[in-house]
Design an enzyme around this catalytic site. Structure first.
Site, PDB file in Angstrom:
ATOM      1  N   HIS A   1      13.682  -5.517  -5.885  1.00 44.32           N
ATOM      2  CA  HIS A   1      13.431  -4.149  -6.347  1.00 44.32           C
ATOM      3  C   HIS A   1      14.419  -3.771  -7.454  1.00 44.32           C
ATOM      4  CE1 HIS A   1      10.623  -3.238  -3.164  1.00 44.32           C
ATOM      5  NE2 HIS A   1      11.508  -3.308  -2.198  1.00 44.32           N
TER       6      HIS A   1
ATOM      7  N   HIS B   1      15.280  -9.432  -1.014  1.00 46.17           N
ATOM      8  CA  HIS B   1      14.152  -8.503  -1.155  1.00 46.17           C
ATOM      9  C   HIS B   1      14.602  -7.257  -1.940  1.00 46.17           C
ATOM     10  CE1 HIS B   1      10.716  -6.073   0.688  1.00 46.17           C
ATOM     11  NE2 HIS B   1      11.545  -5.119   0.301  1.00 46.17           N
ATOM     12  N   GLU B   2      15.727  -6.678  -1.536  1.00 47.77           N
ATOM     13  CA  GLU B   2      16.221  -5.459  -2.205  1.00 47.77           C
ATOM     14  C   GLU B   2      16.625  -5.769  -3.649  1.00 47.77           C
ATOM     15  OE1 GLU B   2      15.612  -2.718  -0.881  1.00 47.77           O
ATOM     16  OE2 GLU B   2      15.211  -3.443   1.136  1.00 47.77           O
TER      17      GLU B   2
ATOM     18  N   ASP C   1       7.283  -0.174   1.224  1.00 46.19           N
ATOM     19  CA  ASP C   1       6.943  -0.424  -0.179  1.00 46.19           C
ATOM     20  C   ASP C   1       5.467  -0.137  -0.440  1.00 46.19           C
ATOM     21  OD1 ASP C   1       9.538  -1.243  -0.658  1.00 46.19           O
ATOM     22  OD2 ASP C   1       9.087  -3.311  -0.097  1.00 46.19           O
TER      23      ASP C   1
HETATM   24 ZN    ZN Z   1      11.187  -3.184  -0.162  1.00 41.83          ZN
END
Ligand code: ZN
Length: 225
Positions: free
Chosen positions: A63, A59-60, A162
């Site tokens: 980003h 997930h990170e 987010d």
């Molecule tokens: Zn996030």
């Protein structure tokens, strides 16, 4: 960040883990031991939490790699017991870029959930949801549910989630950046107030925790700009 050690690096981004993460692993091991009392259960519990945090790292990375496409580098990704943080060098300049960077994280969990669903479908591995508990039941189905939860949780339109960044980016397309942040922070605090109220009247400590978390996130973001 102090008290964190390097795990390695992925796509040139250092991944660190905070010392308090060890407490989470100990807590997981102890709860599985208390509930099922076998070494196998403890190993499975630890495997599950590590798989969950692998999803958090992905997930990170979502980003971080999206930010890189817009020329923004990531200092590092830190894993804390409450989740991960990708520390970007700066916030992307265009609101539309911030929007993409914010959405990319939850989008990764949508993909993971879809892959797990396809796997469960192919292997006929679905279990009735009521047979799943926090420590027992199909490993992959629980991992799928956790990914769905991560998507929903992260899309709450409040900082530091987010969804808060998505909201600010949408507002910043229509107004000045500082004003957009203030409006997004106020919406976040109104939500925090609502969560806190629901949590206290329904005696749900999890909601109270989220309320606290969101309140702090909103005031931090408001003072940062
Ligand atoms: Zn996030």
């Amino acid at each position: 960040m102090r008290w964190s050690s390097n795990l390695g690096s992925l796509f040139g981004i250092t991944v660190k883990v905070h010392a308090t993460f060890a407490l989470l692993l100990i807590w997981v091991a102890v709860s599985y031991w208390n509930e099922q009392g076998t070494v196998g259960a403890v190993v499975e519990g630890l495997a599950f939490i590590l798989a969950l945090f692998a999803c958090v790292v992905l997930h990170e990375l979502g980003h971080a790699l999206t930010a890189r496409r817009f020329g923004v580098q990531t200092r590092d990704i830190i894993l804390l017991p409450i989740g991960g943080v990708a520390r970007l060098e700066s916030i992307p300049e265009e609101p539309s870029q911030e929007l993409w960077v914010a959405v990319a994280g939850p989008a990764v969990n949508v993909v993971i959930a879809a892959v797990l669903a396809a796997w469960l479908e192919l292997t006929d591995g679905w279990m009735p949801v009521e047979e799943l508990t926090t420590t027992g039941g199909s490993f992959f189905q629980r991992l799928l549910l956790v990914n769905v939860f991560l998507v929903l949780f992260n899309l709450i339109p409040a900082f530091p989630m987010d969804g808060g960044r998505v909201l600010r980016a949408l507002l910043a397309m229509r107004m000045e950046y500082v004003r957009a942040t203030q409006v997004a922070a106020s919406i976040g605090q109104a939500l925090a107030f609502g969560f806190g109220f629901l949590g206290l009247t329904g005696s749900n400590p999890f909601l109270v925790f989220i309320a606290f978390f969101v309140w702090i996130g909103a005031s931090q973001e408001a003072t940062m700009v």
